[in-house]
Design an enzyme around this catalytic site. Structure first.
Site, PDB file in Angstrom:
ATOM      1  N   LYS A   1       1.892   5.435  18.051  1.00 14.78           N
ATOM      2  CA  LYS A   1       2.004   6.756  17.416  1.00 14.78           C
ATOM      3  C   LYS A   1       2.216   7.834  18.482  1.00 14.78           C
ATOM      4  O   LYS A   1       2.988   8.778  18.284  1.00 14.78           O
ATOM      5  CB  LYS A   1       0.752   7.041  16.587  1.00 14.78           C
ATOM      6  CG  LYS A   1       0.608   6.097  15.379  1.00 14.78           C
ATOM      7  CD  LYS A   1      -0.775   6.190  14.760  1.00 14.78           C
ATOM      8  CE  LYS A   1      -0.928   5.297  13.549  1.00 14.78           C
ATOM      9  NZ  LYS A   1      -2.326   5.122  13.122  1.00 14.78           N
TER      10      LYS A   1
ATOM     11  N   THR B   1       0.837  -1.212   0.000  1.00 17.36           N
ATOM     12  CA  THR B   1       0.000   0.000   0.000  1.00 17.36           C
ATOM     13  C   THR B   1       0.868   1.257   0.000  1.00 17.36           C
ATOM     14  O   THR B   1       0.694   2.149  -0.849  1.00 17.36           O
ATOM     15  CB  THR B   1      -0.911  -0.012   1.258  1.00 17.36           C
ATOM     16  OG1 THR B   1      -1.609  -1.249   1.274  1.00 17.36           O
ATOM     17  CG2 THR B   1      -1.886   1.137   1.255  1.00 17.36           C
TER      18      THR B   1
HETATM   19  P1  NAP Z   1       1.671  -3.946   2.879  1.00 21.77           P
HETATM   20  O1  NAP Z   1       0.647  -3.405   1.949  1.00 21.77           O
HETATM   21  O2  NAP Z   1       1.402  -5.228   3.565  1.00 21.77           O
HETATM   22  O3  NAP Z   1       3.042  -4.050   2.069  1.00 21.77           O
HETATM   23  C1  NAP Z   1       4.195  -4.634   2.596  1.00 21.77           C
HETATM   24  C2  NAP Z   1       5.227  -4.786   1.478  1.00 21.77           C
HETATM   25  O4  NAP Z   1       6.425  -5.247   2.047  1.00 21.77           O
HETATM   26  C3  NAP Z   1       4.839  -5.769   0.391  1.00 21.77           C
HETATM   27  O5  NAP Z   1       5.259  -5.307  -0.857  1.00 21.77           O
HETATM   28  C4  NAP Z   1       5.607  -7.041   0.776  1.00 21.77           C
HETATM   29  O6  NAP Z   1       5.966  -7.841  -0.350  1.00 21.77           O
HETATM   30  C5  NAP Z   1       6.843  -6.451   1.399  1.00 21.77           C
HETATM   31  N1  NAP Z   1       7.428  -7.279   2.455  1.00 21.77           N
HETATM   32  C6  NAP Z   1       6.910  -7.546   3.675  1.00 21.77           C
HETATM   33  N2  NAP Z   1       7.750  -8.317   4.385  1.00 21.77           N
HETATM   34  C7  NAP Z   1       8.825  -8.535   3.593  1.00 21.77           C
HETATM   35  C8  NAP Z   1      10.026  -9.268   3.747  1.00 21.77           C
HETATM   36  N3  NAP Z   1      10.309  -9.932   4.865  1.00 21.77           N
HETATM   37  N4  NAP Z   1      10.902  -9.282   2.707  1.00 21.77           N
HETATM   38  C9  NAP Z   1      10.629  -8.620   1.563  1.00 21.77           C
HETATM   39  N5  NAP Z   1       9.514  -7.905   1.359  1.00 21.77           N
HETATM   40  C10 NAP Z   1       8.623  -7.871   2.360  1.00 21.77           C
HETATM   41  O7  NAP Z   1       1.993  -2.898   4.043  1.00 21.77           O
HETATM   42  P2  NAP Z   1       1.660  -1.320   4.046  1.00 21.77           P
HETATM   43  O8  NAP Z   1       0.226  -1.123   4.414  1.00 21.77           O
HETATM   44  O9  NAP Z   1       2.188  -0.697   2.816  1.00 21.77           O
HETATM   45  O10 NAP Z   1       2.491  -0.846   5.341  1.00 21.77           O
HETATM   46  C11 NAP Z   1       3.899  -0.697   5.298  1.00 21.77           C
HETATM   47  C12 NAP Z   1       4.363   0.096   6.522  1.00 21.77           C
HETATM   48  O11 NAP Z   1       3.760   1.385   6.509  1.00 21.77           O
HETATM   49  C13 NAP Z   1       3.978  -0.507   7.861  1.00 21.77           C
HETATM   50  O12 NAP Z   1       5.013  -0.244   8.789  1.00 21.77           O
HETATM   51  C14 NAP Z   1       2.716   0.265   8.255  1.00 21.77           C
HETATM   52  O13 NAP Z   1       2.508   0.317   9.654  1.00 21.77           O
HETATM   53  C15 NAP Z   1       3.063   1.631   7.719  1.00 21.77           C
HETATM   54  N6  NAP Z   1       1.900   2.475   7.440  1.00 21.77           N
HETATM   55  C16 NAP Z   1       0.921   2.027   6.631  1.00 21.77           C
HETATM   56  C17 NAP Z   1      -0.156   2.858   6.351  1.00 21.77           C
HETATM   57  C18 NAP Z   1      -1.249   2.413   5.413  1.00 21.77           C
HETATM   58  O14 NAP Z   1      -2.161   3.220   5.162  1.00 21.77           O
HETATM   59  N7  NAP Z   1      -1.220   1.195   4.890  1.00 21.77           N
HETATM   60  C19 NAP Z   1      -0.234   4.134   6.936  1.00 21.77           C
HETATM   61  C20 NAP Z   1       0.823   4.575   7.754  1.00 21.77           C
HETATM   62  C21 NAP Z   1       1.894   3.738   8.004  1.00 21.77           C
HETATM   63  P3  NAP Z   1       4.866  -8.507  -1.344  1.00 21.77           P
HETATM   64  O15 NAP Z   1       4.281  -7.357  -2.122  1.00 21.77           O
HETATM   65  O16 NAP Z   1       5.629  -9.432  -2.191  1.00 21.77           O
HETATM   66  O17 NAP Z   1       3.860  -9.168  -0.437  1.00 21.77           O
HETATM   67  N1  HSE Z   2      -4.539   1.008  11.223  1.00 24.30           N
HETATM   68  C1  HSE Z   2      -4.290   2.421  11.225  1.00 24.30           C
HETATM   69  C2  HSE Z   2      -5.584   3.172  11.519  1.00 24.30           C
HETATM   70  C3  HSE Z   2      -3.760   2.922   9.881  1.00 24.30           C
HETATM   71  O1  HSE Z   2      -6.678   2.592  11.584  1.00 24.30           O
HETATM   72  O2  HSE Z   2      -5.495   4.389  11.698  1.00 24.30           O
HETATM   73  C4  HSE Z   2      -2.267   2.847   9.756  1.00 24.30           C
HETATM   74  O3  HSE Z   2      -1.609   3.627  10.716  1.00 24.30           O
END
Ligand code: NAP
Ligand code: HSE
Length: 429
Positions: A204, A13
């Site tokens: 956070k 994401t």
């Molecule tokens: P996600 O959609 O699950 O994506 C994770 C990515 O990392 C995927 O591309 C996955 O590969 C790769 N990955 C995971 N473990 C790995 C490993 N051991 N080796 C190699 N590649 C690996 O996660 P996300 O939602 O983008 O979140 C990422 C970070 O941002 C987290 O720390 C989360 O807390 C933070 N965050 C997210 C959001 C949000 O809105 N989603 C907001 C704020 C902060 P594949 O594609 O091959 O599965």
């Molecule tokens: N799971 C979080 C929320 C999004 O609901 O705000 C990523 O920080």
């Protein structure tokens, strides 16, 4: 034009939001920084997954392809989790790369270690996306508000719980019904434990209060309580009291130390945070010079979070240009004591069911008076079977005083049930 290569750890994401912003806004970003910023390679787990990606970006499932590549200037960690993300960031910094991370779980537990490695290597470690997605609250605290002594910071920094509580409030629905529906709609994760139990907000808050108070705060220092006990009846009573119920992340700097706590709270409807609804986030910050400020926006999602990551990349590109990388550490020079939960001071809402007969009210009043607590308001509703439902609202008192009153209540023979005890945020604005 100087070339700056990015190595992305993770292309989910957040990672895909970063690539799409860098491509879509490349002209402006390159002009603003005077550098040609490109994602060179991205690390993923599954190379076979179908991805909508520019052909210029190379994929790899070997982290050394990024961490050992001398052409990569900035590593963006968007994988999540503690390990291997922690080891990868440390290796990247030791290999002379600057790092941007969105990983609140990691920073709230191991922030100090990572900042020390960055400082030792004179490299930047930026993390705007780790709190409240697209809202630039970390830059605001580290730069724009840095002239101030911050007295309090109150946030709605978890979108999932804010969506659930907003829906319960607007539609008078039950917690379980709204949670189930938000999982079906994809607003809540399949395992929403860390959101609904307040842990996501606590992580956070640890990051924000570390910066706001120049005091190292970790996840273990933050008191947290989730929203699963909040009922639609509590929300209705809150409305009668001219309040809403929100999951608040509260950090206060007081004479005897700092309070850091996450819990549901009654909040007066005239507080600026009371109208922050749905998945939106907001952080209300009070500084001694600036007064009240509030930052509002989307707390998650591919593009809002990507916006925060790319702004960090741009800042590092500027630091590279001005040869000032590694100067922006997270300095915990104050080291204020962190208060125990018994010393928290707040108002309370207590909803009980008791026998509806003479002297019962007098006894309730006595339990609270003996603990030195004064009432701010009281609501009584008649109930069937000679029972009455009573809501007691206290003036601010210490948590230890409240515990004493609740212990007396619990041993009272005329008590049928304590439905809920919820804190009330009456001061701080
Ligand atoms: P996600 O959609 O699950 O994506 C994770 C990515 O990392 C995927 O591309 C996955 O590969 C790769 N990955 C995971 N473990 C790995 C490993 N051991 N080796 C190699 N590649 C690996 O996660 P996300 O939602 O983008 O979140 C990422 C970070 O941002 C987290 O720390 C989360 O807390 C933070 N965050 C997210 C959001 C949000 O809105 N989603 C907001 C704020 C902060 P594949 O594609 O091959 O599965
Ligand atoms: N799971 C979080 C929320 C999004 O609901 O705000 C990523 O920080």
């Amino acid at each position: 034009m100087r070339k700056i290569n990015i190595g992305l750890l993770g292309l989910g994401t957040v990672g895909s939001g970063v690539t799409s912003i860098l491509q879509k806004n490349s002209f402006d970003i390159n002009t603003r920084t005077g550098a040609d910023i490109k994602v060179k390679r991205a690390l993923v787990q599954d190379l076979a997954k179908t991805r909508d990606l520019s052909k210029d970006i190379l994929l790899s499932d070997k982290v050394s392809d990024i961490l050992d590549d001398p052409e990569i200037d900035i590593v963006v960690e968007a994988m999540g989790g503690i390990e291997p993300a922690r080891t990868y960031i440390i290796t990247a910094l030791n290999n002379g790369k600057n790092v941007v991370t969105a990983n609140k779980d990691l920073l709230a537990a191991h922030g100090q270690e990572l900042f020390e490695v960055a400082q030792k290597n004179k490299r930047d470690l930026y993390y705007e996306a780790s709190v409240a997605g697209g809202i630039p609250i970390i830059a605001a605290l580290r730069q724009s508000l840095t002239a101030n002594r911050i007295s309090s910071l109150i946030g709605i920094i978890n979108g999932t719980t804010n969506y659930i509580l907003s829906d319960m409030t607007d539609k008078g629905r039950d917690y379980n019904e709204v949670l189930r529906e938000s999982q079906e709609l994809g607003y809540a994760e399949a395992d929403p434990t860390s959101d609904i139990e307040g842990l996501d907000a606590a992580r956070k808050l640890a990051i924000l209060s570390t910066i706001a108070f120049n005091t190292r705060v970790t996840i273990d220092d933050v008191f947290s309580e989730g929203i699963s006990k909040v009922s639609k009846e509590d929300i209705k009573y809150a409305d009668e009291l001219n309040c809403v119920i929100k999951l608040l992340a509260i950090a206060k700097n007081q004479e005897d130390g700092i309070e850091v706590r996450v819990h549901p709270a009654l909040l007066p409807k005239n507080h600026p945070l009371a109208t922050v609804n749905g998945v939106y986030n907001a952080i209300y910050v009070v500084g001694d010079a600036v007064g009240e400020t509030m930052f509002y926006g989307k707390g998650a999602g591919s593009l809002p979070t990507g916006s925060a990551v790319v702004s960090d990349i741009i800042q590092i590109a500027r630091n590279l240009e001005s040869k000032s990388v590694g100067l922006s550490d997270c300095d915990s020079y104050r080291n204020y004591p962190i208060k125990s939960s018994d010393d928290f001071t707040t108002g309370y809402y207590i909803r009980v069911k008791v026998k509806d007969e003479p002297r019962v009210f007098a006894s309730l009043a006595l339990f609270f008076a003996e603990a030195g607590i004064s009432f701010a308001s009281i609501i009584q509703k008649p109930r069937s079977n000679e029972k009455a439902e009573i809501v007691l609202v206290t003036h601010p008192c210490k948590e230890s005083q409240l515990k004493q009153a609740v212990a007396s209540l619990n041993s009272y023979s005329k008590l049928d049930k304590i439905y809920n005890v919820i804190r009330m945020e009456t001061n701080g604005f």
